[in-house]
Design an enzyme around this catalytic site. Sequence first.
Site: not given
Length: 349
Positions: A83-84, A223, A226
């Site tokens: 991730d990233h 991204h 949540s």
Amino acid sequence: MALVSTRQLLDEAAKGGYGVGAFNVNDMEQIQAIMWAAKETQSPVIIQASRGARKFAEDNYLYHLMLAAAELNPDIPLAMHLDHGNSYETCESAIKLGFTSVMMDGSLKADGKTPATFEENVEVTRKVVDYAHERGVSVEGEIGVLGGIEDGHGAGGSGLDHVTDPDQAVEFAELTGVDSLAIAIGTSHGAYKFTKKPDGSVLKMDLLLAIHKRLPNTHLVMHGSSSVPKDLQDIINQYGGKLKETWGVPVEEIQLGIKNGVRKINVDTDNRLAITGAIRKVFAESPEKFDPRDYLTPARAAMQKVVAQRMVQFGQAGHAGDYKAISIPDMAKGYASGLLVTKPLVAAK
Ligand SMILES: [Zn+2]
């Protein structure tokens, strides 16, 4: 089933019209929670680790925990994703370690904070794509800049500071050959995304629709997705926590995204909230306990519950057995032969 590439998972998700959750991990309990949820719901799954996670868990522990997850779940297609990634070197080291998929976030410079120019982003992403595809590994790029900061990575500020321009998204996809594309539509990393339930003025679903219209075959990635549900916030605060009131991305907006090209959805904060709430509850109700298993067991169960819920909501549940894994060396052959198309289909405006 061995570890598979994210590209295969997302190609299959596109055929089936569903999304795949990508859940962040830092330790064994989180990996178990995800795999148990995947088994329970029969879902293909992406497990991802940030640079912060690699530092916290150490590369070798992390890699071998992932291998254990694959070994113990031969029927679950599982991708291991960085991730990233902040630089070519970070992506290269992840690929050498055995990650089957990397994100090169060239929207920021290598410091992980300063927005990069379009040209810089294209250059570093293209370089990672060349290296990764030769080895059968998938690449996610990012165009536009997300809000907030996570694990020390991010430009900070509001998610509306650098939203994705659809024309640039088209150009970026064409110039880099990425397998999937993260776009900025107003979301932010972390728990504090929106100060009220988001509407179209802060969560730019119209922009997502416009990008999907121009790039109908490109796998889009959301991204900072949540949902930050109130019940999870409440448990933390009920047992002594001090979270400020906040809103995430409503699940129904993610589902609208999935109908419009979103194939990978990153979720981290919801799991962090679930874990922390469960641990706080044990500490508050049973202060005499000191065996870590007494609080890690309910914490792991709370995360499993959230992950399983998301798998059902994103539509990936029930799809674990739909296809046979393509090995990473065979993916490399697919890229080399041109069988795995990396030139995006672009529709007229
Ligand atoms: Zn992210």
